[in-house]
Design a protein around this motif. Sequence first.
Motif, mmCIF file in Angstrom:
data_model
loop_
_atom_site.group_PDB
_atom_site.id
_atom_site.type_symbol
_atom_site.label_atom_id
_atom_site.label_comp_id
_atom_site.label_asym_id
_atom_site.label_seq_id
_atom_site.Cartn_x
_atom_site.Cartn_y
_atom_site.Cartn_z
ATOM 1 N N ASP A 4 0.839 -1.199 0.000
ATOM 2 C CA ASP A 4 0.000 0.000 0.000
ATOM 3 C C ASP A 4 0.872 1.246 0.000
ATOM 4 O OD1 ASP A 4 -2.190 -1.643 0.178
ATOM 5 O OD2 ASP A 4 -2.859 -0.919 2.138
ATOM 6 N N ILE A 5 0.384 2.293 -0.682
ATOM 7 C CA ILE A 5 0.993 3.624 -0.636
ATOM 8 C C ILE A 5 -0.130 4.626 -0.437
ATOM 9 C CG2 ILE A 5 2.356 5.360 -1.854
ATOM 10 C CD1 ILE A 5 3.671 3.136 -3.433
ATOM 11 N N LYS A 6 -0.029 5.460 0.608
ATOM 12 C CA LYS A 6 -1.053 6.455 0.894
ATOM 13 C C LYS A 6 -0.407 7.824 1.126
ATOM 14 C CE LYS A 6 -2.657 4.104 4.411
ATOM 15 N NZ LYS A 6 -3.497 3.713 5.590
ATOM 16 N N ARG A 7 -1.171 8.846 0.803
ATOM 17 C CA ARG A 7 -0.717 10.218 1.067
ATOM 18 C C ARG A 7 -1.842 10.990 1.738
ATOM 19 N NH1 ARG A 7 3.280 13.731 -0.157
ATOM 20 N NH2 ARG A 7 2.766 15.940 -0.381
ATOM 21 N N GLN A 8 -1.536 11.561 2.907
ATOM 22 C CA GLN A 8 -2.477 12.414 3.626
ATOM 23 C C GLN A 8 -2.094 13.872 3.380
ATOM 24 O OE1 GLN A 8 -1.984 11.110 7.678
ATOM 25 N NE2 GLN A 8 -3.496 9.477 7.492
ATOM 26 N N THR A 9 -3.050 14.652 2.894
ATOM 27 C CA THR A 9 -2.803 16.057 2.596
ATOM 28 C C THR A 9 -3.401 16.921 3.700
ATOM 29 O OG1 THR A 9 -2.865 15.594 0.210
ATOM 30 C CG2 THR A 9 -3.068 17.889 0.891
ATOM 31 N N TRP A 10 -2.525 17.463 4.548
ATOM 32 C CA TRP A 10 -2.939 18.280 5.677
ATOM 33 C C TRP A 10 -2.854 19.761 5.317
ATOM 34 C CZ3 TRP A 10 -4.321 16.636 10.699
ATOM 35 C CH2 TRP A 10 -4.176 15.259 10.940
ATOM 36 N N LYS A 11 -3.704 20.568 5.973
ATOM 37 C CA LYS A 11 -3.510 22.003 5.944
ATOM 38 C C LYS A 11 -2.276 22.336 6.777
ATOM 39 C CE LYS A 11 -8.296 23.501 5.303
ATOM 40 N NZ LYS A 11 -9.408 24.324 5.869
ATOM 41 N N GLN A 12 -1.611 23.449 6.447
ATOM 42 C CA GLN A 12 -0.393 23.796 7.178
ATOM 43 C C GLN A 12 -0.682 24.020 8.657
ATOM 44 O OE1 GLN A 12 1.685 27.274 5.789
ATOM 45 N NE2 GLN A 12 3.478 26.896 7.061
ATOM 46 N N PHE A 13 -1.824 24.628 8.946
ATOM 47 C CA PHE A 13 -2.256 24.807 10.331
ATOM 48 C C PHE A 13 -3.667 24.241 10.439
ATOM 49 C CE2 PHE A 13 0.870 28.129 9.537
ATOM 50 C CZ PHE A 13 1.766 27.906 10.578
ATOM 51 N N ALA A 14 -3.747 22.997 10.948
ATOM 52 C CA ALA A 14 -5.013 22.276 10.944
ATOM 53 C C ALA A 14 -5.938 22.737 12.064
ATOM 54 C CB ALA A 14 -4.761 20.770 11.084
ATOM 55 N N SER A 67 -7.295 25.632 15.203
ATOM 56 C CA SER A 67 -7.948 26.929 15.192
ATOM 57 C C SER A 67 -6.926 28.034 14.953
ATOM 58 C CB SER A 67 -8.680 27.165 16.512
ATOM 59 O OG SER A 67 -7.756 27.162 17.588
ATOM 60 N N GLU A 68 -7.429 29.261 14.826
ATOM 61 C CA GLU A 68 -6.540 30.396 14.571
ATOM 62 C C GLU A 68 -5.548 30.607 15.705
ATOM 63 O OE1 GLU A 68 -8.907 33.788 13.782
ATOM 64 O OE2 GLU A 68 -9.762 33.000 11.916
ATOM 65 N N SER A 69 -5.939 30.197 16.927
ATOM 66 C CA SER A 69 -5.051 30.376 18.077
ATOM 67 C C SER A 69 -3.960 29.309 18.155
ATOM 68 C CB SER A 69 -5.869 30.351 19.378
ATOM 69 O OG SER A 69 -6.546 29.108 19.516
ATOM 70 N N SER A 70 -4.049 28.270 17.312
ATOM 71 C CA SER A 70 -3.068 27.193 17.343
ATOM 72 C C SER A 70 -1.920 27.510 16.406
ATOM 73 C CB SER A 70 -3.728 25.864 16.924
ATOM 74 O OG SER A 70 -2.755 24.849 16.794
ATOM 75 N N SER A 71 -0.700 27.286 16.905
ATOM 76 C CA SER A 71 0.484 27.545 16.083
ATOM 77 C C SER A 71 1.131 26.254 15.601
ATOM 78 C CB SER A 71 1.512 28.365 16.889
ATOM 79 O OG SER A 71 1.899 27.655 18.062
ATOM 80 N N GLN A 72 0.482 25.105 15.848
ATOM 81 C CA GLN A 72 1.049 23.825 15.453
ATOM 82 C C GLN A 72 1.057 23.689 13.931
ATOM 83 O OE1 GLN A 72 2.497 21.135 17.253
ATOM 84 N NE2 GLN A 72 3.046 20.787 15.115
ATOM 85 N N GLU A 73 2.220 23.398 13.387
ATOM 86 C CA GLU A 73 2.377 23.278 11.942
ATOM 87 C C GLU A 73 2.284 21.813 11.521
ATOM 88 O OE1 GLU A 73 5.617 24.363 8.394
ATOM 89 O OE2 GLU A 73 6.033 24.894 10.491
ATOM 90 N N TYR A 74 1.660 21.567 10.356
ATOM 91 C CA TYR A 74 1.509 20.219 9.812
ATOM 92 C C TYR A 74 2.087 20.153 8.407
ATOM 93 C CZ TYR A 74 -1.601 18.941 13.650
ATOM 94 O OH TYR A 74 -2.115 18.663 14.884
ATOM 95 N N ARG A 75 2.377 18.929 7.980
ATOM 96 C CA ARG A 75 2.853 18.682 6.617
ATOM 97 C C ARG A 75 2.059 17.534 6.029
ATOM 98 N NH1 ARG A 75 8.066 14.589 6.709
ATOM 99 N NH2 ARG A 75 7.502 13.437 8.596
#
Length: 402
Positions: free
Chosen positions: A277-287, A289-297
Amino acid sequence: MAQHTFSPYTINGIGDISDMSLSSQMGTGEVGIGSPSFWHINNVNPALLPYNSLTTFQMGLSAESRTVSSQTQTQKSGTGGLRYIAFSFPIIPAKWTSSIGFLPYSSVNYNVIANDIVAGTTTPVSFNFKGNGGITQAYFSNGVALGKGLTIGVKTSFLFGFVEKETTTFLGGEDFFAPLASGLFEKTDYRGFKLGTGLAYRKKIADKKFLNLGMIFDKASDLTGNSLVRLERKSGSNTAIPGDTLVNNQKEIFSLPSELGFGFSYEKLNAYTISMDIKRQTWKQFAGSESSSQEYRSALIVGLGMEFIPDYTSVSSYFKRIRYRFGFNYQQVPYVLNGNTINDFGINFGWTLPFNTVSGLDLAFKLGQRGTKSNDLIRERYFKFVLGATINDKWFERRKYY
């Protein structure tokens, strides 16, 4: 409520995102997009459900041991709980099969202490970060055979749960005066829906030999939540005394990723199956709320596995009728920490012990490592174990007497 992991990394977002595999798929590297099974429910690709022509019930319990290491400290922990409940039943045997079930979508469980010095002074200060909760998934899947080896499927899921986070500050250090401890308590209740689709094709290439192809696509969606934030004080017994409420019923949004996956398998009927299997999850850079600074890839997930049966018709040797599994799994963890990315690699294996002709006891194991001790990060080495049971039977069959 089932906590399946104890990890500092679950402080991010809604915690660790769980894979959707059941024990039979976990043993083969958590693959299943292109791997049909007559004996087990395929919870990865709904298009493969028509191959379950029997009524099937599966239930699994999980446990894990985890060693967490930084550059200066090492800690061991263990957790466990209910892993999944799944049920499938044919509406039209070999044509249309439905499935319902419950399993965790994410898990939050951490307890971290950090020490520092108050800026501009020599006064020590300690921070205790605690979190628990997670998101549960209740799903309803349907798979339909269109003919000539082509099948399609759809999966709808209702996601619900909560995330609690608590930060306690000990001025003067963790072992100083407890009355000086203050805290910030945050709780968010989440709800949302997720929609997934699947496609599969099965081609006979020789006697008892088949090539299987599969594809899945899960649409991006949002979890909506109501957030509560309040101040707390800690008594001498470290009991929380509620203080001022800062936020109540504030709307929060957490964006779930879209997911596109492809899988294939080469199968010799009742002998062996090799899958990838090969899968790709496409996240928003900041998943969050606006107050969250956690970055995603966006994250890549790759799995490779094999299942084999020495001789499923053997009457002289029970061990020849056991289904043996092993595989590998590689995942790019979606969150980014101070510009650093985290990867997870695991070795999987397991087997099914048959009983009552068509049912079995499923065992799956995973040895893995996530993260690194460099760049002020944390390395986790873990051992996961899933014990499951699969019961197959024929229901709603009219008996005939001659």
